[in-house]
Structure formats: structure tokens, C-alpha cells
Scaffold this motif. Structure first.
Motif, PDB file in Angstrom:
ATOM      1  N   SER A  65     -32.461  31.759  49.729  1.00 40.72           N
ATOM      2  CA  SER A  65     -33.873  31.631  49.347  1.00 40.72           C
ATOM      3  C   SER A  65     -33.993  32.030  47.878  1.00 40.72           C
ATOM      4  N   GLY A  66     -35.150  31.718  47.297  1.00 42.90           N
ATOM      5  CA  GLY A  66     -35.394  32.169  45.932  1.00 42.90           C
ATOM      6  C   GLY A  66     -35.378  33.689  45.868  1.00 42.90           C
ATOM      7  N   MET A  67     -35.960  34.337  46.883  1.00 48.24           N
ATOM      8  CA  MET A  67     -35.995  35.807  46.893  1.00 48.24           C
ATOM      9  C   MET A  67     -34.594  36.414  47.004  1.00 48.24           C
ATOM     10  N   TYR A  91     -43.946  36.331  40.774  1.00 51.87           N
ATOM     11  CA  TYR A  91     -44.159  35.968  42.173  1.00 51.87           C
ATOM     12  C   TYR A  91     -44.346  37.244  43.022  1.00 51.87           C
ATOM     13  N   GLU A 134     -40.973  35.613  34.094  1.00 56.13           N
ATOM     14  CA  GLU A 134     -41.212  34.409  34.901  1.00 56.13           C
ATOM     15  C   GLU A 134     -42.209  33.558  34.128  1.00 56.13           C
ATOM     16  N   ASP A 163     -37.175  33.753  35.825  1.00 59.87           N
ATOM     17  CA  ASP A 163     -37.473  32.871  36.955  1.00 59.87           C
ATOM     18  C   ASP A 163     -38.152  31.630  36.380  1.00 59.87           C
ATOM     19  N   SER A 185     -36.254  29.128  42.626  1.00 60.27           N
ATOM     20  CA  SER A 185     -36.438  28.948  44.060  1.00 60.27           C
ATOM     21  C   SER A 185     -36.191  27.457  44.288  1.00 60.27           C
ATOM     22  N   THR A 187     -36.299  25.988  46.927  1.00 63.64           N
ATOM     23  CA  THR A 187     -37.322  25.580  47.900  1.00 63.64           C
ATOM     24  C   THR A 187     -38.356  24.660  47.255  1.00 63.64           C
ATOM     25  N   LYS A 188     -38.549  24.807  45.946  1.00 64.39           N
ATOM     26  CA  LYS A 188     -39.646  24.137  45.261  1.00 64.39           C
ATOM     27  C   LYS A 188     -39.192  22.806  44.641  1.00 64.39           C
TER      28      LYS A 188
END
Ligand code: PLP
Length: 372
Positions: A65-67, A91, A134, A163, A185, A187-188
């Protein structure tokens, strides 16, 4: 067999066999091959090569994951007594890690507003181990001036981590501004289809081994099926981003002219406070924008509920346009005072612009605004 598949196979194997013990020992000692997929996996390595090439670094590392990418990269670079300076508009999960978890490990964290460049520079003068940035930020799309901050942090011997999720590798090239470690991330925008959860860290050789070791120990590695989908997403990244950039500019301009919209936050608009920084730092202004509806919480909620093409959902960066009201989800945990300080009003809407025909998206916004 004549003819080879043009699509790479998905290497689901968790472990790897060897012809003899010397080969196994060599892999353990020198990472000269594969032994166990929490260490390395060929499908994940394919994503890592693509990402390193795209961001211009020696290497990259895939995460679950990004985290996982963010926390592992930070853990790999702090020790008790370290001092992290970070921008406050990061974030939410990152903010919690910086403000609640790192201090428990005797790591001091200083969080400052991302637009106060002079204040951050002053704070760097007091010593810094990591500068964490970020940009652009969520949800008000502030653009952090990376170069002077990275230069000052390097003079103090710090590692600079950024980020770059909101920009994607197509709209921003952080290595050009002195960033040591870039995180996304996946995910994006990189995944791009709302169907994977993943992260990536890009860095040069001098930072790689430590982060690789921490990934192996903390275990937040990308899984092979996800890697397959990430690589597939990366192949269309540039096309998608071009379309999302174009769509977002047109939507921002439409909303900016609309009588029922109070404010539009988009770095591509000349009225945005960071437009000049964005112009020199970004290759495109991105597919994310936010705006305030002229009205209270209920009116804004009503507007959201009337959207038909644009989906009411959190997350961002995919082919489908998504809208959310930060106060109801991403920023629901903030106290009203902190929300006000962060500039997040009850009528704020965040829009992740997809690749649909822009006229259809504008029509959808128009009809939803009619009843506000
Ligand atoms: C800018 C940014 N960084 C990191 C993350 C965390 O990524 P993930 O949800 O993949 O862990 C998010 C998630 O929304 C994000 O928006």
C-alpha cells in the motif's frame, strides 16, 4: 515452442527452488536471484524497474500500500533522537504516523504549513534528519516549493522524502528538484483503475539497501497479482494523465465561472496561490481539484447526491471520476477548529477527474448544481 507471450506471466510462487546449495547461499548472501517472495518477486521487480526508469532513480521497491511504502521509508531512515520536519498538509495516515507513532520511538517531528517556505527554512536551520514533503496537497492542491527546501535540508545532511502521489510521475519529476526518495500510492494514478492497493518507493543505490531490508523485516511487500495490474496500469499512465489534465483544466474553468460555486482550488488557475510554483515545477496541473459550493453542508450534500456520472467515493486517480465531501470522510476525524485551520469547509467538494468525455462530466456537474 515458436511464439512467446507478449504479456509477462504472474509469478505467484512464494518460494524458489535451487539446483544446489551453493546457488541458494549465493542468493541469500548477494541477492543474485530469488529465494522468497517477501524478499523479491519477479512480477514485483518488473514494476520496480518500470518505476525507477520513470522517476529517474537507480532502483525502486514495491509495497502492499502507499502507507506501507511511506512508513517503511521513514522507519528505514530514522533512529532514536532523529528530527523529522514535515509539511502539515500531508495525507491523514502519514500525519498520524508522524504525529502519534514516531514520537513514541523518540523521534521528534515538527509539522509546519506547507506554504510557509521561509518558516520551514528557519526550522531546518535548527537541525533536521529527514525533510518529508507531499505535493500537491490534499484537498486544497497547495504546491510546495521543493527546490529551496531540499537544498537547505541537504546542507544539514538530511534525507529528503516526497510523496508525489497527486502529481504522478507524468506531471512532476522530483529528482530534478533534489528529492532523495520519491513515494507513490500506486492505488491512485499508477494503478489507475480503482482495483489495486499498492505503493512504491523510488531512490538511488545509497538509500536502497536499508529500505529493502526494512521492507523484508516489516513485510509490507507488493503482491504479484497486484504487481501485474500495476504494470498494466503503468502502460497507459501517460495517456490517462494527459486526458485527466485536459479534463481537469476545462472543469476548473467551468466551475470558476459558475454562479453557484464560491471558490475553485486548482493549481492551473492563475488565481491559485501557488500557480507560479506549479508552472515551474510541474509538467501538467493534474487531475485533482476542489471547490466550494455556495451553500451550507446540506446543500452541498444534496449536490453530491444528485451527481449521476461522477461517483460518490473516496480515493482518486483512476479512470472513473470520483467526488467526495472531505468533511464526511477523509477529514471527518478532525475537530471543527482543526478543520477550519486546514481550510476545509462544510461545502468543500474534492473531485478526482477521470478520463470520461469532458462534456459529459460538465453536464453532470451542471445538472447537479441546478437544484442547489
Ligand atoms: C497523497 C497520498 N499518499 C498516500 C496515501 C496512502 O495510500 P494507500 O491508501 O495506498 O495506502 C494516500 C491515500 O489516499 C494519498 O492520497
Amino acid at each position: 515452442m515458436k511464439g512467446k507471450p507478449i504479456i509477462p506471466p504472474v509469478h505467484l510462487s512464494a518460494t524458489y527452488k535451487f539446483d544446489n546449495s551453493d546457488d541458494l547461499i549465493d542468493v541469500v548472501q548477494n541477492r543474485s536471484g530469488y529465494i522468497y517472495s517477501r524478499w523479491d518477486n519477479p512480477s514485483v521487480v518488473a514494476v520496480e524497474h518500470a518505476m525507477a526508469a520513470m522517476e529517474g532513480y537507480d532502483q525502486a521497491l514495491g509495497f502492499g500500500s502507499g502507507m506501507a511504502a511511506i512508513t517503511t521509508a521513514l522507519m528505514a531512515n530514522v533512529a532514536a533522537g532523529s528530527r523529522v520536519i514535515a509539511t502539515q498538509e500531508v495525507y491523514g495516515g502519514t500525519y498520524e504516523f508522524l504525529s502519534d507513532i514516531l514520537p513514541k520511538l523518540n523521534v521528534a517531528t515538527v509539522l509546519l504549513n506547507c506554504w510557509k517556505t521561509q518558516q520551514i527554512l528557519k526550522e531546518i536551520e535548527n537541525g533536521v534528519s529527514i525533510l518529508y514533503l507531499e505535493t500537491p496537497t490534499n484537498p486544497l492542491l497547495r504546491v510546495v516549493d521543493i527546490k529551496p527546501l531540499a537544498r537547505a535540508a541537504h546542507e544539514k545532511g538530511a534525507v529528503v522524502i516526497l510523496d508525489s502521489t497527486f502529481a504522478s510521475p507524468i506531471n512532476q519529476h522530483p529528482i530534478d528538484f533534489g528529492v532523495d526518495i520519491v513515494i507513490h500510492s500506486v492505488t491512485k494514478y499508477l494503478g489507475g483503475h480503482h482495483d489495486i492497493t499498492a505503493g512504491v518507493v523510488c531512490c538511488n543505490n545509497r538509500h536502497f539497501d536499508t529500505i529493502w531490508t526494512y521492507r523484508k523485516i516489516l513485510g509490507g511487500v507488493m503482491d504479484p497479482m497486484t504487481a501485474f495490474l500495476a504494470l498494466r496500469g503503468i502502460q497507459t499512465l501517460e495517456l490517462r494523465i494527459q486526458r485527466q489534465n485536459e479534463n481537469a483544466v476545462k472543469i476548473a474553468e467551468f466551475l470558476d465561472r459558475h454562479e453557484k460555486i464560491k471558490t475553485v482550488y486548482y493549481p492551473g488557475l492563475t488565481t491559485h496561490p501557488d500557480h507560479d510554483i506549479a508552472k515551474r515545477q510541474m509538467m501538467g496541473f493534474g487531475g485533482m481539484l476542489s471547490f466550494e459550493v455556495n451553500g451550507d453542508f446540506d446543500k452541498t450534500k444534496h449536490f453530491m447526491d444528485r451527481l449521476k456520472v461522477i461517483k460518490l467515493a473516496t480515493s482518486l486517480g483512476g479512470v472513473t471520476s470520483l467526488a467526495n465531501q472531505p468533511i464526511t470522510n477523509t477529514h471527518a476525524a478532525l475537530s471543527p477548529e482543526n478543520r477550519a485551520k486546514a481550510g476545509i469547509s462544510e461545502s468543500l467538494v474534492r473531485l478526482s477527474v477521470g478520463v470520461e468525455q469532458v462534456d459529459i462530466l460538465i453536464e453532470d456537474l451542471k445538472q447537479a448544481l441546478e437544484k442547489v
